[in-house]
Design a protein around this motif. Structure first.
Motif, PDB file in Angstrom:
ATOM      1  N   PHE A 191     -12.679  16.501   9.520  1.00 15.42           N
ATOM      2  CA  PHE A 191     -13.735  17.923   9.990  1.00 15.42           C
ATOM      3  C   PHE A 191     -15.103  17.502   9.078  1.00 15.42           C
ATOM      4  N   LEU A 192     -15.029  17.037   7.965  1.00 19.59           N
ATOM      5  CA  LEU A 192     -16.111  16.588   7.149  1.00 19.59           C
ATOM      6  C   LEU A 192     -16.917  15.846   7.882  1.00 19.59           C
ATOM      7  N   ILE A 193     -16.389  14.528   8.398  1.00 26.02           N
ATOM      8  CA  ILE A 193     -16.847  13.629   9.126  1.00 26.02           C
ATOM      9  C   ILE A 193     -17.570  14.166  10.579  1.00 26.02           C
ATOM     10  N   MET A 194     -16.719  14.884  11.347  1.00 28.91           N
ATOM     11  CA  MET A 194     -16.874  15.374  12.482  1.00 28.91           C
ATOM     12  C   MET A 194     -18.059  16.419  12.507  1.00 28.91           C
ATOM     13  N   VAL A 195     -18.113  17.247  11.390  1.00 30.02           N
ATOM     14  CA  VAL A 195     -19.107  18.383  11.613  1.00 30.02           C
ATOM     15  C   VAL A 195     -20.297  17.963  10.938  1.00 30.02           C
ATOM     16  N   TRP A 196     -20.380  17.367   9.879  1.00 29.62           N
ATOM     17  CA  TRP A 196     -21.421  17.355   9.043  1.00 29.62           C
ATOM     18  C   TRP A 196     -21.868  15.880   9.029  1.00 29.62           C
ATOM     19  N   GLY A 197     -21.442  14.650   9.867  1.00 30.41           N
ATOM     20  CA  GLY A 197     -21.668  13.359   9.895  1.00 30.41           C
ATOM     21  C   GLY A 197     -22.801  13.130  10.489  1.00 30.41           C
ATOM     22  N   GLY A 198     -22.938  11.699  10.495  1.00 33.43           N
ATOM     23  CA  GLY A 198     -24.367  11.053  11.127  1.00 33.43           C
ATOM     24  C   GLY A 198     -24.155  11.068  12.797  1.00 33.43           C
ATOM     25  N   ASP A 199     -25.021  10.339  13.452  1.00 33.15           N
ATOM     26  CA  ASP A 199     -25.489  10.460  15.004  1.00 33.15           C
ATOM     27  C   ASP A 199     -24.091   9.940  15.765  1.00 33.15           C
TER      28      ASP A 199
END
Lengths: 530, 567
Positions: A160-168
């Protein structure tokens, strides 16, 4: 029921994190909770750090680790969770897991601090808290079932950290991360189940199955698996799970994508602790349970380690993306850990353990710097920018320290680990050591060129070249909270470079005990009387 | 004392048959109560009017279209609670055809529990509207068809719920049958009702087609099974299960008459559990029926088939330790084909209902593999017990997470969706709790620890491996030579594990689209409070039955029931 400190540091972050995520959704009156969740998360994380530090200063610090027979120095009364199949809640730590636990409790507040102003903070910080509980759970479980549950649980907050706050490109990266590591750990689960099915009927075994998930029993009964071939197969299955997590070439490709897209705190935890789960599990389960298979497969370990080390370093040289470069340098350093284990010498294992710890403070520092670079310069391209030292002196300082530590400068934490692994490697395999040693030169080359290009070189000494992504704005130096986080990590890098024996003693004692144990077991199963 | 044929219905028998009697009363109540009216009868020569209740104009409360649903739900609730409480009671014979013991009561609780959930879901899936009106002249076409649909739904309430209770009655009696004839008749009672339920939405093309296909294939399978039963009757002269088991035990070698009879009966039961190659009607039936009914087929109806398989295969033809039964090889092959076919077909399904149908085929394969190990002669008494516990536990928790997943689809069906993968898109944003529950169901179906689906699969794999792994030679040094020496039964466990790993992909795919695809309609779903509550309860129980005291309680119940079966 839960009164020992290890259960507390595992379950409290999980419970608080979950409550902070869910309560404001369920109770409309709990809006204040959402506003305060950042502060509450930080408070809990600091409390956990205080507890582990107290454990170190108190019980753990005074133990004589040469007496490996004592095993886990801090355990609790276990109680059964699923009596029908023999699953119990029992936790404990030893010299292998304690540095990792302490590292986790340290990195969690630091990564929270670095991303103190994260968007959607009422979700961000509680997720990191859940991550903390899951990670600690992996390191302290003394029950393989619980270990596996925590192992998989770490995927969820990171996803979720990558999915929600990640880059493009976060979607692709998070999916790849999830599918790679999940598939690999299913293979690992099959290996664990085979171990389970050969455990004897002891106290606490399943009332229906007659087997137990107790870690100690599982590890010691692995040698009773009837066929040597099956033992090798189990070892390979475990290796697939752990090597993918570490990650080692050829299953490393999820890591650069995940790192580049992850938010700063996510990258820090991913590189700092999650990769170490692989090495930890490999030592704790695969090597301990099946030492003679490990002996048989040493050439494979050396091959994987060498390829990771050389390939990772080689690819680094071609990277123009800052985070991708740091990610590949992680692959390279994880290769060194495999080489350290492959030496099958106390010194090599201790070096690998110290590498796990040192890389756990250096790579978060590098990712914090890379994140700050992205934050203030809006780019990760190494070549797009010259003379950071002029615009952002603090950032430049941290960047230099991190890179120096990562390439193994003496008096910094990375050096201790690298040099011990290389010495042990030389003792075991002689002149083969030239290959990893020369690779360190490649590492130095890519760090020094990038450093020279971005930090110092400037076509105009007063101005430097600013990247296009700033659109003519003036760049700013890092914010106070980024600076504070990096200072802590930088200070620890120096501290453990000068005074490595803070953890080194327990690591090397544990390694000697561990090696004796493993070698004796391996010889016994070969039929040799030691 | 009432006497039903040879059966004397005294108070003790009545108590033994309490769940069934409750359902019988429920059927009568559904027929009678909506017809109650204010008709009166004037006593001759007086002005005294005595209400006789039948006829006249109906009372407002009893005429309420929601009444049949309420009666059915209450009936199932009482019947469920009473069968649950009766699991611990002693074994009671009724009329020489039925036996109420822990085994049969556990299964009747399972069946009725599933029906209770179906009945709750139906409240919203086929809603009854109190104030449905006849379309007026000026209404547009859309309004007219909506009003007509509401009226039709009101009209159907009684039929639907009577059929539901009939299914429950048939299944519950079937679990208690100690006579093969009674067993087949009860299966038919339940099956015929499910055929109608599958085709219940006859105005839709898919509904009619699904019902017809299911009915034709199902009756062919039943006919084959009844033929097999008649062969068994010719062979033995008695259809009571105990007598058949005795006769089988005394038989020298294998009498082809008996073996042929058992084999034909397996066709009928194989259809019920949707084992390959008799599963082909299942995906069509599941996707054509309304979701609660599909869920019923995937859980209760499948459990019914397994009870029959256990009664016939395990209890009649169980060989002595070390002897392989004649059906072992066939069943083992069928089980591997079933699970692989189910999983491979599910991988490519674009319709979530079809996907769940194929996943249910795969789950049938896992359980058939476990049953075939009982027939391999390697299991022994303790191994047989462990495997039967595993299968029964799996069937019990399947009601939670398989039916739960179908309940989520029912909720989607209330807005007309649920047939395409796209209908699930963005569910995580629209309905976080429902999507979270669906995620739990999917993980549990895939067998991810610590959910109940993992526990049941682990028990099964453990049963198979502990029966077979000892056959491998301990002196071998390579895995190849060990594989050569180990009994092929071991590979059934390997097949289950490999198939579970394969199945992860479609379960995860379904879960991921819920969270990471944009929805076509971003609004919230219908409120449907009782259905939501049922979904949440299923999700919570799925977790709780995997770890902690609730799982122990359920494992304890299952152990009691299997011990009572094996005596």
């Amino acid at each position: 029921m839960i009164n020992d400190p290890l259960s507390v540091i595992t379950l409290v972050p999980l419970a608080v994190g979950l409550a902070l995520l869910i309560m404001p959704k369920i109770l409309s009156s709990a809006e204040g909770l959402a506003r305060a969740s950042r502060a509450i998360s930080m408070g809990v994380a600091l409390a956990m750090l205080a507890i582990t530090t107290m454990i170190f200063l108190g019980e753990i610090g005074s133990i004589d680790w040469t007496d490996y027979g004592s095993g886990y120095s801090l355990t609790n009364e276990s109680f059964l969770l699923i009596p029908s199949i023999g699953v119990s809640w029992s936790v404990g730590i030893d010299a292998l897991s304690f540095p990792m636990v302490w590292l986790t409790t340290l990195l969690i507040p630091v990564s929270m601090l670095v991303e103190w102003d994260a968007k959607k903070g009422h979700l961000f910080h509680p997720l990191i808290l859940i991550m903390e509980g899951a990670l600690i759970g992996v390191f302290v479980s003394l029950d393989m079932f619980v270990f596996y549950v925590f192992w998989e649980l770490t995927l969820v907050p990171m996803f979720f950290l990558i999915m929600v706050w990640g880059g493009d490109d976060r979607r692709y990266a998070s999916m790849k991360f999830f599918i790679y590591t999940f598939t690999a750990s299913v293979v690992m689960l099959i290996g664990i189940l085979v171990l389970y099915l050969y455990t004897p009927d002891v106290a606490g075994s399943g009332t229906i199955t007659g087997h137990t998930f107790d870690l100690g029993v599982m590890l010691s009964s692995a040698s009773s698996i009837p066929s040597e071939g099956l033992r090798h197969l189990v070892w390979i299955m475990l290796l697939i799970g752990f090597a993918t997590k570490m990650p080692s070439v050829p299953v490393h490709t999820w890591l650069p994508d995940a790192h580049v897209q992850a938010p700063t705190a996510g990258s820090m935890l991913l590189a700092g602790v999650m990769l170490k789960m692989g090495a930890y599990g490999f030592l704790r389960i695969a090597v301990t349970a099946l030492p003679e298979s490990t002996m048989v497969f040493i050439p494979l370990l050396i091959f994987l380690g060498m390829v990771s080390l050389v390939y990772g370093a080689w690819v680094c040289m071609g990277q123009t993306n800052l985070k991708r470069m740091v990610a590949y340098s992680s692959v390279s350093h994880m290769g060194l850990i495999f080489l350290g284990i492959a030496t099958m010498q106390p010194l090599g294992i201790a070096g690998a353990l110290f590498m796990m710890f040192a890389h756990g403070i250096i790579s978060p520092l590098l990712f914090a710097v890379a994140g700050a670079f992205k934050h203030h310069y809006h780019t990760l391209e190494i070549g797009s920018m010259r003379g950071i030292a002029h615009h952002s002196p603090w950032m430049a300082g941290h960047m230099m320290l991190g890179w120096m530590a990562s390439l193994g400068l003496p008096l910094l934490a990375g050096f201790v680990a690298e040099v011990t692994i290389l010495i042990a490697f030389w003792m075991s395999f002689g002149w083969l050591v030239m290959l990893p040693a020369l690779t360190l030169i490649i590492t130095a080359v890519y760090y020094l060129t990038s450093m020279q290009r971005t930090i110092f070189e400037s076509n105009d000494p007063h101005q430097g070249i600013l990247p296009d992504s700033l659109h003519g704005e003036d760049p700013s130096d890092i914010t106070w909270h980024e600076n504070a986080g990096m200072l802590i990590l930088g200070a620890l890098t120096v501290l453990f470079g000068i005074l490595p024996f803070i953890f080194w003693d327990m690591m090397s004692d544990w390694s000697s005990g561990f090696m004796i144990d493993v070698l004796v077991q391996a010889m016994e199963s070969e039929g040799v009387n030691p | 004392m009432i006497s039903l044929g040879q059966l004397n219905l005294d108070s003790e028998t009545a108590f033994t048959l309490l769940p069934e009697l409750v359902m019988l009363v429920g059927v009568m109540a559904i027929i009678l109560i909506p017809n109650l009216g204010n008709a009166t009868f004037r006593m001759p020569l007086t002005n005294l009017r005595v209400p006789i209740l039948i006829g006249g104009s109906r009372f407002e409360t009893t005429n309420d279209p929601r009444m049949p649903n309420r009666i059915a739900t209450a009936t199932f609730a009482i019947a469920f609670a009473s069968s649950l409480l009766m699991i611990d009671s002693t074994s009671e014979e009724v009329g020489g055809l039925l036996r109420s013991d822990a085994f049969s009561r556990l299964f009747s609780a399972m069946f009725i529990g599933a029906l209770l959930l179906v009945s709750v879901a139906t409240t919203h899936r086929i809603p009854a509207k109190r104030n449905a009106k006849v379309p007026a002249d000026g209404d547009s076409e859309a309004v007219t068809s909506r009003k007509m649909a509401a009226l039709i739904d009101n009209r159907r309430q009684v039929d639907f719920h009577i059929l539901l209770i009939m299914v429950g009655l048939g299944m519950s009696l079937m679990a208690m049958s100690t006579n093969l004839f009674m067993l087949v008749v009860c299966i038919e009672l339940a099956s015929l009702s499910t055929y109608v339920l599958v085709a219940f939405h006859k105005e839709e093309d898919v509904g009619g087609e699904a019902g017809a296909k299911y009915f034709i294939v199902g009756s062919a399978a039943s006919a084959v099974g009844i033929y097999g039963m008649s062969l068994l009757y010719i062979w033995s002269g008695d259809l009571s299960l105990d007598a058949l088991a005795d006769k089988w035990g005394q038989m020298q070698g294998i009498d082809p008459f008996a073996a042929f009879g058992i084999g034909l009966m397996m066709v009928a039961f194989g259809f019920k559990v949707s084992a390959a190659p008799f599963h082909l009607a299942a995906p069509d039936a599941y996707s054509g029926a309304s979701s609660p009914i599909s869920g019923l087929l995937a859980t209760a109806s499948k459990a019914m088939g397994f009870v029959a398989l256990i009664r016939v295969l395990v209890m009649i033809t169980i060989p002595d330790f070390g002897e392989e039964s004649f059906w072992f090889l066939m069943l083992a092959v069928v089980s591997v084909v079933t699970m692989s076919w189910g999983n491979l077909a599910a991988l490519t399904s674009e319709n979530p209902k079809r996907m769940l149908a194929y996943s249910s085929v795969a789950h049938a394969g896992y359980m058939l593999a476990a049953i075939s190990v009982v027939g391999s002669g390697l299991a022994g008494e303790e191994g047989t017990r462990i495997i039967l516990i595993a299968i029964t536990f799996h069937l019990a928790v399947l009601v939670l997470f398989k039916l739960g997943a179908f309940l989520v689809l029912s909720l989607l069906e209330t807005e007309g969706g649920g047939h395409r993968m796209q209908d699930l898109h963005g569910l995580g944003k629209r309905e976080p709790l429902i999507a979270g529950s669906m995620f739990v169901f999917m993980l549990s179906l895939a067998g991810v620890p610590p959910l109940s689906g993992f526990l049941s699969k682990l028990l099964m794999v453990n049963g198979i491996v502990s029966s077979s792994a000892g056959t491998g030679s301990p002196s071998t040094t390579s895995v190849y030579s060990w594989i050569e020496t180990v009994d092929p039964v071991f590979f059934l466990a390997a097949a289950i594990v490999a198939n579970s790993a394969l199945s992860l992909f479609y379960y995860l795919r379904l879960s991921l689209v819920m969270f990471f695809e944009e929805s076509e309609r971003p609004s919230r779903l219908k409120s449907a409070p009782s259905l939501r509550m049922a979904i949440m309860a299923c999700a919570a129980l799925t977790v709780m039955c995997g770890i902690g005291p609730a799982s122990e309680w359920l494992v304890g119940l299952v152990t009691t029931s299997i011990d009572s079966l094996l005596g």
